[in-house]
Structure formats: structure tokens, C-alpha cells
Design a protein around this motif. Structure first.
Motif, PDB file in Angstrom:
ATOM      1  N   UNK A 421       1.052  -1.239   0.322  1.00 39.38           N
ATOM      2  CA  UNK A 421       0.183  -0.104  -0.202  1.00 39.38           C
ATOM      3  C   UNK A 421       0.756   1.217  -0.154  1.00 39.38           C
ATOM      4  N   UNK A 422       0.800   2.136  -0.992  1.00 40.81           N
ATOM      5  CA  UNK A 422       1.278   3.523  -0.429  1.00 40.81           C
ATOM      6  C   UNK A 422       0.026   4.695  -0.685  1.00 40.81           C
ATOM      7  N   UNK A 423       0.378   5.647   0.429  1.00 38.41           N
ATOM      8  CA  UNK A 423      -0.271   6.598   0.185  1.00 38.41           C
ATOM      9  C   UNK A 423       0.574   8.364   0.195  1.00 38.41           C
ATOM     10  N   UNK A 447       3.984   7.405   2.791  1.00 35.49           N
ATOM     11  CA  UNK A 447       3.656   6.164   3.268  1.00 35.49           C
ATOM     12  C   UNK A 447       3.643   4.994   2.904  1.00 35.49           C
ATOM     13  N   UNK A 448       4.141   4.057   3.282  1.00 32.10           N
ATOM     14  CA  UNK A 448       3.831   2.577   2.336  1.00 32.10           C
ATOM     15  C   UNK A 448       3.888   2.005   3.539  1.00 32.10           C
ATOM     16  N   UNK A 449       4.130   0.873   2.629  1.00 31.64           N
ATOM     17  CA  UNK A 449       3.410  -0.663   4.030  1.00 31.64           C
ATOM     18  C   UNK A 449       4.003  -1.881   2.910  1.00 31.64           C
ATOM     19  N   UNK A 450       4.614  -3.086   3.074  1.00 35.22           N
ATOM     20  CA  UNK A 450       5.158  -4.180   2.542  1.00 35.22           C
ATOM     21  C   UNK A 450       4.426  -5.017   2.940  1.00 35.22           C
ATOM     22  N   UNK A 473       5.882   2.481   6.896  1.00 39.64           N
ATOM     23  CA  UNK A 473       6.297   3.833   6.819  1.00 39.64           C
ATOM     24  C   UNK A 473       5.372   4.705   6.790  1.00 39.64           C
ATOM     25  N   UNK A 474       4.766   6.067   7.953  1.00 42.18           N
ATOM     26  CA  UNK A 474       4.385   6.305   7.318  1.00 42.18           C
ATOM     27  C   UNK A 474       4.313   7.675   8.278  1.00 42.18           C
TER      28      UNK A 474
END
Length: 540
Positions: A421-423, A447-450, A473-474
Motif C-alpha cells: 500500500x502507498x499513500x 507512507x507505504x507498507x509491505x 512507514x507513515x
């Protein structure tokens, strides 16, 4: 029971139960035959009482039964006389029994009609006896219980609370250095209600603190007295078409964010309820491809505006669209893009000596992480921000969010799920923030998440299992800190770190889970937290 079923039952009783009249039976079987006849008599009387057979038809059956009994007796006597002339080996050998053949489809039809008629009468008698209303069958009760051990471990190098509660990030924390251990409980109880063919509804109660929208956990302790139990869901859901769902009230997150069983939600807390209205359209292109889309309007905070209070209602307007592909072995790929527009959530500075005009622009539902400023002029508590002052959010929030998930089912029932996800907060504008606040802030709006999971996607029964891990990471203003995961650095933004965990089924609808989360600050003063959870879960 309809006429068709009755017409079949009469010859069935005669030919099957009394079909022995044309056969010769051994003397040792007479007692068993008499028992069958007695049972049949009782069955005929019961059918008359239930209205299945008329008295006239029942009398015909009884006469046939009596004639069959007399004929069988005569034939048995004749057989006894003839046995003296038969060879020794032939005496006592049983004769074959003929049973009329009933086609299989007729049997199935009769069985269905009889079952429907019996259940109808049974339900009627139950309602008559117990006084149960009809709508009780249209309610499905649901619930869940979770017992949690939680340990919060703070770094020795963390800044002290007094410096963390500053104007820039206004964390409002009471402890930053002393480890903490808690026993916590969560209880959910609700009902899904089937109102009619196209309309459903639902309500749900949950434990938790009333002043926060994100966590249903209740810390255990005698001194607290009774746990708080509040209404967390209340909605109506209409389905005018199979592919269209309209929902209003307070309901679960309607947007695609990933598999919630192992915590893959970059920007939303998994327990957050959405108030307002949403419309979901999920048309199928073909057997393998499906589109999905969601639009919605959600009130965040209603403000009573006036000549002295210039704050306005806070809203979220959102839209998401995406596509899903399913393979022949049930593997899936799902991609979605969303736009979230938060209206009137940023703070406005009060005029000199008027601390009420824009007091309503302060976000009362914060956790920590967003960059803030004091909305009071320097002559009115301008240097105070936090518990002794009023802090508004520096940035506006307009988010672009991409979410993707690959579910590999080639080893079914074991799955491998990859999530990303990416924001980005495209509403962050340094010039606009400087004009409104008088301050310059660093641009931290991404921010992103894996993450990855291996095991059963949902723990349902004994020995189901899964292991998972991920990195998140946000940045400070990538998302409103009040609505993010309350378990990652104990909530908020300006956080980076990893998590690992596992779940194991210890029985049907019961499982153990454990998770370790390690998170640090991205910028600002040092504030690192490691958190360890052990949960015992049950649902119904």
C-alpha cells in the motif's frame, strides 16, 4: 401436504406395508408381521388426525388391512399343511417379498413435500406453544471475545513527556520511558437482521473507551468498576441489485484495504467505524474478472456554527475503484486506488483576544504525529499547546491511496498473501500552511507498507495457522493521526518499523495469536515503542 402427496401416499401404504398379503410367510415371522400391522393402524389414525387422509379413505385402508390379515392366515394354514409333503430342505425356506417400485424422482418429490408440510406444522405448533414471533428467524446473532496481554516497552533514549507535548506535534503523552504491562479485554455482540428480500440491517455493541473512535480494548482492573459497553454499529443495507449495495448509518470500513486478519491497513485502524453513507458497485465482467467501486460521504464532527463560532462541520468524502482477477485455482490479484478528501479538519488561528471564534477547528480525536500549531494569538496563551491550550492541524488532508494484494492459492488450504500500500497527502501545501499558521513545516506527507502472510487466510478450526510480517512507514502528515492503527507505536503517524506474528487455531472458532511491533519516530524528538501482544480469541 398437497393433494399430489396424498394420492401417492395411499397406494404406497397399501402396496408397501400391506403388500405382504399376496406372499406366504413362515410361522416364525407372524409376530413381526403383526407388529408391522399394528404400527400401520396407528399411522392411519395419525394421518386422519392431521387431516392427511379422510375418514372414508382410512376406512377403506382398514378394510383392506383386515382382508389382507385374513388371506395371509388362510395361506399360512395351507402352507403348514403342504409342508408335510415338501422335501426336508425346502421346509422353512423364506419366500421372496415383492415391493412396488417407486421412481427415484417421485420419492424425492414426496420427501420434499412431506418434509415441508411437517416443518410447517411443527413451526406452527412451536409458535403456538412458546409464543415465538415470526421475525425471530430473521435475526443472526454474532459476537466475539478477546483476552489480551499487552506489554509496552519504551526506549531509554526517548524524550520526556514535557518536551514531546510541544506546539509542533503536540503528542500529549503521560509516559515515554517506563515500561507498562496490561491485561485487556474486548467484547463484541451484535445482530444481523434480514428485514426483507432487498433490505438488511445490523447493530453491534462493543467495549472500549467512549472518547476514542479506534480501540475497543478495555484495560482490566477492580478499581475501574464496570466496563464501558457502547453502540458501535447501527446501519441499514439495501441491495436493489446483486451488484449494488447501499449502506447508511454506522458500519464497518467499506473500502478495500487488504486482509485484516494479520493487520495490513496502512491508514485506517481495523476497529474504526464509518458514519454516513456509502454505495458499492461490484459488477462481474466474466468468470475471472470483477470490478469494484465505493463512494461515500461521512460526517466526522458536527459543529454548531454561529456569529461567535466560525468553525464548520468536518466531513470525509471518498471514492475508490479497482479490479480483481481470480484464477481457476482460486488465486486472486486485487488492485485499488482511492481518494480521501477531509473537509474543514485543518486549524484556523483565532483573532487577538478572541479564543472562541475558531476553537471548533481543533481536532478533538487525535492520537499523535500530525504537525500542529497554536490557534491562539500570542497575547492569548499563544505559547501553550496541548492540555493547556488549543492546537489545530497545520495541513489540509487530501489523500491518494494505492492498495494491492496477491493471494496465491496453489497450495490450498495454505495460502501465500503479498500485500502492498502507498499513500500521499496531496493536500499538503507549504505556502498555504505558512499563510494560515505563520510557520514553516517540513514536507512529510507520504507512507507505504509491505507485508506477507503464509497459512490459512482466516483461522476457523483446530490446527489452522498463519505466520506474517511486514514493514510500515507513515510520515507525520500522510494521514490524520486520529484514525490510524492504535497498535503501531500505540497509534498515530510519524512512525516507521516492522511487525511479526503468528496465529493458531485451538478449536472451532477459537485461536491464539501473538504479535511483536517495533516502531520508531521518523522525525522530531526521539520516541520509540516496542509492543508485544498475546491474544486468546473466540467468536460465534
Amino acid at each position: 401436504m398437497n393433494i399430489k402427496a396424498k394420492n401417492w401416499m395411499i397406494p404406497l401404504i397399501v402396496t408397501t406395508l400391506f403388500g405382504l398379503q399376496s406372499e406366504v410367510v413362515a410361522a416364525g415371522e407372524r409376530e413381526s408381521l403383526e407388529e408391522v400391522r399394528a404400527t400401520t393402524m396407528s399411522l392411519i389414525e395419525l394421518l386422519v388426525q392431521e387431516g392427511v387422509l379422510s375418514k372414508e379413505k382410512a376406512q377403506i385402508l382398514l378394510q383392506q388391512a383386515q382382508q389382507a390379515k385374513l388371506k395371509a392366515k388362510n395361506e399360512a394354514d395351507a402352507l403348514a399343511a403342504d409342508n408335510t409333503q415338501l422335501p426336508e430342505k425346502a421346509v422353512g425356506q423364506p419366500k421372496s417379498i415383492r415391493v412396488q417400485y417407486i421412481p427415484e424422482h417421485v420419492k424425492n418429490e414426496m420427501r420434499a413435500e412431506i418434509e415441508q408440510d411437517v416443518m410447517k406444522k411443527l413451526n406452527y405448533k412451536t409458535e403456538e406453544r412458546l409464543g415465538l414471533p415470526e421475525w425471530i428467524d430473521r435475526i443472526e446473532w454474532t459476537g466475539a471475545l478477546r483476552l489480551r496481554y499487552q506489554q509496552d516497552m519504551f526506549s531509554d533514549t526517548n524524550a520526556i513527556p514535557g518536551t514531546l507535548n510541544n506546539e509542533v506535534q503536540n503528542m500529549v503523552v503521560n509516559n515515554s520511558t517506563e515500561d507498562r504491562q496490561r491485561q485487556r479485554v474486548r467484547a463484541l455482540f451484535g445482530a444481523n437482521i434480514h428485514i426483507n428480500e432487498w433490505l438488511n440491517g445490523g447493530i453491534r455493541f462493543t467495549t472500549g473507551m467512549l472518547q476514542t473512535p479506534v480501540t475497543p480494548n478495555q484495560t482490566e482492573g477492580f478499581s475501574q468498576g464496570k466496563f464501558v459497553f457502547g453502540l458501535d454499529r447501527a446501519f441499514l443495507e439495501a441491495k436493489p441489485y446483486d451488484w449494488l449495495t447501499l449502506t447508511g448509518g454506522r458500519f464497518a470500513n467499506p473500502f478495500f484495504t487488504g486482509n485484516q486478519t494479520f493487520g495490513t491497513d496502512l491508514i485506517w485502524d481495523p476497529d474504526l467505524a464509518f458514519d454516513g453513507f456509502s454505495a458499492q458497485a461490484n459488477p462481474n465482467i466474466n468468470k475471472s474478472w470483477k470490478l469494484f467501486s465505493t463512494v461515500g460521504a461521512f460526517p466526522i464532527e458536527e459543529v454548531e456554527s454561529s456569529n461567535t463560532n466560525k468553525a464548520r462541520d468536518k466531513w470525509l468524502y471518498a471514492a475508490q475503484g479497482g479490479i480483481e482477477w481470480t484464477s481457476s485455482n482460486e488465486s486472486k490479484v486485487k488492485l485499488g486506488v482511492a481518494y480521501y478528501d477531509f473537509k474543514n479538519v485543518e486549524g484556523e488561528r483565532n483573532p487577538v483576544n478572541d479564543s472562541l471564534k475558531y476553537a471548533g477547528t481543533v481536532a478533538l480525536w487525535r492520537q499523535k504525529g500530525n504537525q500542529t500549531f497554536s490557534i491562539n494569538d500570542g497575547t492569548t496563551n499563544g505559547n501553550l499547546c496541548g492540555s493547556n491550550g488549543l492546537c489545530g492541524l497545520a495541513s489540509q488532508f487530501q489523500l491518494i491511496n494505492f492498495t494491492g494484494e496477491v493471494d496465491l492459492a496453489v497450495f490450498d488450504p495454505v495460502h501465500v498473501i503479498l500485500h502492498g500500500a502507498y499513500v500521499q497527502n496531496i493536500g499538503f501545501d507549504q505556502n498555504e500552511i505558512s499563510r494560515r499558521t505563520g510557520n514553516i513545516y517540513k514536507k512529510e506527507n507520504e507512507g507505504y507498507e509491505l507485508s506477507m502472510m503464509v497459512g490459512q487466510p482466516i483461522i476457523k478450526k483446530l490446527h489452522d495457522w498463519q505466520v506474517f510480517g511486514g514493514y510500515r512507514r507513515l510520515e507525520a502528515d500522510a494521514m490524520l493521526d486520529g484514525f490510524t492503527d492504535s497498535n503501531f507505536r500505540l497509534g498515530g503517524t510519524d512512525a516507521k518499523g516492522f511487525y511479526v506474528g503468528a496465529q493458531y487455531g485451538v478449536g472451532k472458532n477459537a485461536w491464539l495469536s501473538s504479535r511483536y511491533v517495533s516502531a520508531d519516530e521518523i522525525s522530531g524528538l526521539p520516541f520509540s515503542i516496542d509492543t508485544f501482544f498475546v491474544d486468546f480469541n473466540g467468536r460465534f
